[in-house]
Design a protein around this motif. Structure first.
Motif, PDB file in Angstrom:
ATOM      1  N   ILE A 561       4.966  -2.761  -1.736  1.00  0.00           N
ATOM      2  CA  ILE A 561       6.060  -2.853  -0.754  1.00  0.00           C
ATOM      3  C   ILE A 561       6.396  -4.311  -0.463  1.00  0.00           C
ATOM      4  CG2 ILE A 561       6.757  -2.346   1.621  1.00  0.00           C
ATOM      5  CD1 ILE A 561       4.881   0.152   1.415  1.00  0.00           C
ATOM      6  N   ALA A 562       5.352  -5.134  -0.311  1.00  0.00           N
ATOM      7  CA  ALA A 562       5.568  -6.541   0.036  1.00  0.00           C
ATOM      8  C   ALA A 562       6.164  -7.337  -1.114  1.00  0.00           C
ATOM      9  CB  ALA A 562       4.243  -7.169   0.476  1.00  0.00           C
ATOM     10  N   GLU A 563       5.704  -7.082  -2.347  1.00  0.00           N
ATOM     11  CA  GLU A 563       6.066  -7.936  -3.480  1.00  0.00           C
ATOM     12  C   GLU A 563       7.330  -7.493  -4.210  1.00  0.00           C
ATOM     13  OE1 GLU A 563       2.707  -8.267  -6.047  1.00  0.00           O
ATOM     14  OE2 GLU A 563       1.504  -9.409  -4.593  1.00  0.00           O
ATOM     15  N   SER A 564       7.668  -6.215  -4.165  1.00  0.00           N
ATOM     16  CA  SER A 564       8.849  -5.764  -4.900  1.00  0.00           C
ATOM     17  C   SER A 564      10.115  -6.349  -4.278  1.00  0.00           C
ATOM     18  CB  SER A 564       8.927  -4.227  -4.892  1.00  0.00           C
ATOM     19  OG  SER A 564       9.044  -3.753  -3.569  1.00  0.00           O
ATOM     20  N   VAL A 575       9.911   1.828   5.268  1.00  0.00           N
ATOM     21  CA  VAL A 575       8.826   2.268   4.382  1.00  0.00           C
ATOM     22  C   VAL A 575       7.470   1.934   4.998  1.00  0.00           C
ATOM     23  CG1 VAL A 575       7.924   2.180   2.034  1.00  0.00           C
ATOM     24  CG2 VAL A 575      10.366   1.819   2.424  1.00  0.00           C
ATOM     25  N   ASN A 576       7.327   0.740   5.528  1.00  0.00           N
ATOM     26  CA  ASN A 576       6.057   0.350   6.157  1.00  0.00           C
ATOM     27  C   ASN A 576       5.735   1.239   7.351  1.00  0.00           C
ATOM     28  OD1 ASN A 576       4.981  -1.876   4.629  1.00  0.00           O
ATOM     29  ND2 ASN A 576       6.698  -3.112   5.348  1.00  0.00           N
ATOM     30  N   ASN A 577       6.735   1.569   8.148  1.00  0.00           N
ATOM     31  CA  ASN A 577       6.515   2.455   9.298  1.00  0.00           C
ATOM     32  C   ASN A 577       6.083   3.850   8.847  1.00  0.00           C
ATOM     33  OD1 ASN A 577       7.178   0.470  11.152  1.00  0.00           O
ATOM     34  ND2 ASN A 577       9.346   1.058  11.256  1.00  0.00           N
ATOM     35  N   LEU A 578       6.683   4.309   7.744  1.00  0.00           N
ATOM     36  CA  LEU A 578       6.323   5.619   7.200  1.00  0.00           C
ATOM     37  C   LEU A 578       4.859   5.621   6.752  1.00  0.00           C
ATOM     38  CD1 LEU A 578       8.288   8.042   6.945  1.00  0.00           C
ATOM     39  CD2 LEU A 578       8.450   7.525   4.506  1.00  0.00           C
ATOM     40  N   LEU A 579       4.456   4.543   6.079  1.00  0.00           N
ATOM     41  CA  LEU A 579       3.075   4.430   5.612  1.00  0.00           C
ATOM     42  C   LEU A 579       2.106   4.351   6.793  1.00  0.00           C
ATOM     43  CD1 LEU A 579       1.073   4.124   3.270  1.00  0.00           C
ATOM     44  CD2 LEU A 579       1.533   1.663   3.288  1.00  0.00           C
ATOM     45  N   ASP A 580       2.438   3.602   7.813  1.00  0.00           N
ATOM     46  CA  ASP A 580       1.571   3.484   8.993  1.00  0.00           C
ATOM     47  C   ASP A 580       1.405   4.840   9.681  1.00  0.00           C
ATOM     48  OD1 ASP A 580       1.260   0.794   8.551  1.00  0.00           O
ATOM     49  OD2 ASP A 580       2.788   0.169  10.001  1.00  0.00           O
ATOM     50  N   THR A 581       2.504   5.557   9.835  1.00  0.00           N
ATOM     51  CA  THR A 581       2.447   6.873  10.471  1.00  0.00           C
ATOM     52  C   THR A 581       1.588   7.836   9.663  1.00  0.00           C
ATOM     53  OG1 THR A 581       4.666   6.531  11.376  1.00  0.00           O
ATOM     54  CG2 THR A 581       3.836   8.796  11.346  1.00  0.00           C
ATOM     55  N   HIS A 582       1.734   7.775   8.360  1.00  0.00           N
ATOM     56  CA  HIS A 582       0.934   8.627   7.477  1.00  0.00           C
ATOM     57  C   HIS A 582      -0.554   8.303   7.613  1.00  0.00           C
ATOM     58  CE1 HIS A 582      -0.224  10.902   3.907  1.00  0.00           C
ATOM     59  NE2 HIS A 582      -0.941   9.850   3.547  1.00  0.00           N
ATOM     60  N   CYS A 583      -0.882   7.027   7.624  1.00  0.00           N
ATOM     61  CA  CYS A 583      -2.285   6.612   7.688  1.00  0.00           C
ATOM     62  C   CYS A 583      -2.945   6.980   9.019  1.00  0.00           C
ATOM     63  CB  CYS A 583      -2.405   5.106   7.459  1.00  0.00           C
ATOM     64  SG  CYS A 583      -2.006   4.609   5.763  1.00  0.00           S
ATOM     65  N   PHE A 599      10.009   3.856  -7.140  1.00  0.00           N
ATOM     66  CA  PHE A 599      11.229   3.072  -7.341  1.00  0.00           C
ATOM     67  C   PHE A 599      10.919   1.580  -7.325  1.00  0.00           C
ATOM     68  CE2 PHE A 599      14.629   0.590  -5.217  1.00  0.00           C
ATOM     69  CZ  PHE A 599      15.503   0.544  -6.295  1.00  0.00           C
ATOM     70  N   MET A 600      10.055   1.150  -6.414  1.00  0.00           N
ATOM     71  CA  MET A 600       9.722  -0.269  -6.321  1.00  0.00           C
ATOM     72  C   MET A 600       9.029  -0.767  -7.588  1.00  0.00           C
ATOM     73  SD  MET A 600       8.445  -0.399  -2.355  1.00  0.00           S
ATOM     74  CE  MET A 600       9.628  -0.394  -0.996  1.00  0.00           C
TER      75      MET A 600
END
Length: 627
Positions: A561-564, A575-583, A599-600
């Motif tokens: 997410i950071a590098e793409s 996307v980051n918020n989605l990942l945090d919520t999932h975790c 996609f990235m």
């Protein structure tokens, strides 16, 4: 494992040498144990490769009028020869020559005669016309690009992108990708490059735009008769097809084997034909996410050898960039990776594998096909009340129990169903797609398909959508491309038009019942497959990304997410918020997150140029050690 690329052009407008140079890069970059061939005619160019030791006659033929190139496998070549004039003799089942002879008599009707997987090109040099066709279900790809001066076609999108000189993302295709988890045909993610639909041929002639004609499409013609009749018919046709698909005296043949009934039936029938069949399975160490144990139990009861592969999270993620490179476009189906690994292992032992793809679409195997039965209660509610219920449910908090059930039950099938996988609704995509277009909707893909089957039972409508979207866009794409990437040929006996013709006559109530899916296929398999497989609930191909994204792959996901460099297209904060919520365990967003990540990585592979796999992959295939 051949590739082809070619073009039709006006000599006065396109330099012959430049066109050939651009197109032949694709062929020159293919596996080095192949011979490259180039055909140059006025207005026409074709480049292709053939495995060393393989007769060129199996790929290419020409006479005084036609050049024919055939990529694929035909399982009824001998029957096709019967249609040819008795005075014409053809040595062996050489498809290009058979097609050339039949084309003179039957013209484009010949495409429907072929049983198998194929993409083919016919150049009529007298009339300066190109014909191209793709098999009934779309196992083999056929890409094209057309502008005012040039028409390019290829078995690989890479071949056309090389000619265009750049990979420009199509925003409309990207928007569809986030609905389907793959790019639905005829789109590709590259602007100006399209895919020929399955069961379709094209005609391209001088000064005329390309024409597409559908020569075959799925239709349902149920016949209500005794269940035992269908049991006998299914057994007969599947044994006939497995025999036909195993017919190759010079190749070693094995089978993929999961824990499901489809692959087990194929293995059981193959064992009747070849006693020492080898089977191949794949799984994970994560508890509850491996079918290896069940596959080994099945192999033991069938008395066949089983070779299993266990994939670690590190191995899994390490192969993702290469797999995406092989696929041409992003495909966010987590089962791509285990399929790649099992094909890689199988390639050490056999040249051809049989597999069970297509049974779910033809015989009603997906659990979601039982949804019309579970939602039947809503049919008894007046439409006005249903609309009110839907509006009420849409305003409930996200995770209120029963919300999804009410929304699905009050929404017509043609407004909610886009295939076996659905990632994001259009309103969701507004929050993260910078090029979101409110005039673009997944209904533009599915609407016309629903119109074709509007009078069919709901389950048949769902099957039709899946056959025309999910099957070719996901299931067959990954099977064909990832087996080919490992130098092995995959054959799928369920993906045969005669098997479909039989399945299309079976009434819905014999496919999907209150208690099970694929009911009639299970009944036909009784006594052939082991009992422990017969009534096993369908799991799909379980991959533990839900768990891995919280632990083992969390660092990798954050790094991607950071590098793409996708900020032009994607809101990364979303996307980051989605990942945090999932975790945090508040919801399972693993499949949605996976769609972003794939996609990235695709963007890193094809746009940013972070990876280069061509030479590395060639060396791997050429240095294969057979066991």
């Amino acid at each position: 494992m051949s590739q082809f690329v070619g073009g039709y052009y006006e000599v006065t407008n396109v330099k012959h040498e430049k066109l050939q140079s651009s197109l032949t890069e694709t062929i020159s970059g293919s596996v080095s144990n192949t011979k490259k061939h180039f055909i140059n005619e006025e207005h026409f160019f074709l480049g292709y490769d053939v495995e060393k030791g393989t007769e060129e006659k199996g790929k290419y033929f020409y006479d005084d009028q036609f050049h024919v190139y055939f990529d694929g496998e035909c399982y009824n070549a001998e029957k096709l020869k019967w249609r040819i004039n008795e005075d014409i003799h053809i040595e062996g089942p050489y498809m290009p020559e058979i097609i050339a002879k039949l084309f003179r008599t039957y013209y484009t009707d010949v495409f429907e005669f072929i049983i198998g997987k194929f993409s083919l090109i016919i150049w009529d040099k007298k009339n300066k016309t190109i014909y191209g066709a793709r098999d009934h279900f779309g196992v083999k790809p056929l890409f094209y690009h057309e502008n005012d001066k040039t028409f390019i076609f290829s078995s690989s999108k890479k071949g056309i992108v090389l000619f265009l000189g750049k990979e420009a993302i199509d925003p409309e295709a990207l928007q569809h990708y986030f609905s389907f988890q793959y790019v639905p045909e005829p789109f590709t993610l590259t602007k100006g490059v399209h895919m020929v639909h399955p069961g379709t041929y094209f005609i391209k002639s001088e000064d005329h735009p390309i024409q597409f004609i559908r020569y075959w499409k799925a239709t349902f013609n149920p016949i209500h008769t005794d269940k035992n009749y269908w049991v006998t018919e299914i057994r007969n046709v599947m044994l006939e097809k497995v025999k036909a698909y195993m017919k190759n005296e010079n190749k070693r043949i094995g089978n993929f084997l999961s824990g499901g009934i489809d692959s087990t039936l194929i293995v059981s029938l193959a064992k009747q034909i070849k006693q020492d069949i080898k089977t191949f399975s794949v799984g994970f160490e994560q508890e509850g996410f491996s079918e290896v144990g069940l596959a080994q139990e099945t192999a033991t009861k069938l008395e066949v050898e089983n070779i299993s592969t266990i994939i670690t999270p590190e191995q899994y993620v390490d192969k993702i960039p290469e797999i995406i490179w092989q696929l041409d476009d992003p495909l966010a189906d987590p089962s791509c990776v285990p399929l790649y690994f099992v094909a890689k292992e199988a390639s050490k032992h056999v040249d051809i594998v049989l597999s069970g793809e297509g049974a779910d679409e033809l015989f009603g195997g997906y659990n979601i096909y039982r949804e019309p039965t579970s939602l039947k209660i809503f049919d008894y509610i007046p439409k006005q009340i249903r609309r009110a219920l839907r509006q009420y449910a849409q305003h409930l908090p996200k995770h209120v129990r029963g919300k999804s059930f009410i929304i699905r039950g009050t929404t017509p099938l043609n407004e909610r169903y886009i295939g076996n996988a659905k990632m994001f609704e259009e309103e969701e995509k507004q929050h993260f797609l910078h090029y979101f277009d409110e005039n673009v909707s997944y209904k533009q893909i599915t609407g016309q398909l629903f119109e074709h089957v509007k009078d069919e039972p709901l389950v048949s409508q769902m099957q039709y959508i899946d056959i025309n979207t999910w099957l070719c866009g996901d299931i067959l794409l990954k099977a064909e491309k990832l087996s080919q990437a490992n130098g092995i040929e995959i054959r799928m006996p369920f993906m045969d038009k005669e098997v479909f013709e039989l399945a299309s006559k079976i009434p819905v109530e014999l496919k999907v019942t209150n208690l099970t899916t694929k009911y009639i296929l299970r009944e036909a398999s009784r006594g052939i497959v082991p009992d422990h497989v017969l009534h096993r609930k369908k799991l799909g191909f379980p991959v533990p990304i839900r768990h891995w994204l919280k632990r083992e792959l969390n660092g990798w996901a954050k790094q991607v997410i950071a590098e793409s460099e996708v900020e032009e297209y994607i809101n990364k904060s979303y996307v980051n918020n989605l990942l945090d919520t999932h975790c945090k365990g508040n919801a399972d967003y693993s499949r949605k997150i996976w769609t972003f990540l794939i996609f990235m990585v695709w963007h890193q592979v094809f746009i940013e140029g972070k990876y280069n796999f061509s030479k590395q992959k060639v060396e791997q295939i050429n240095n294969r050690i057979y066991v």
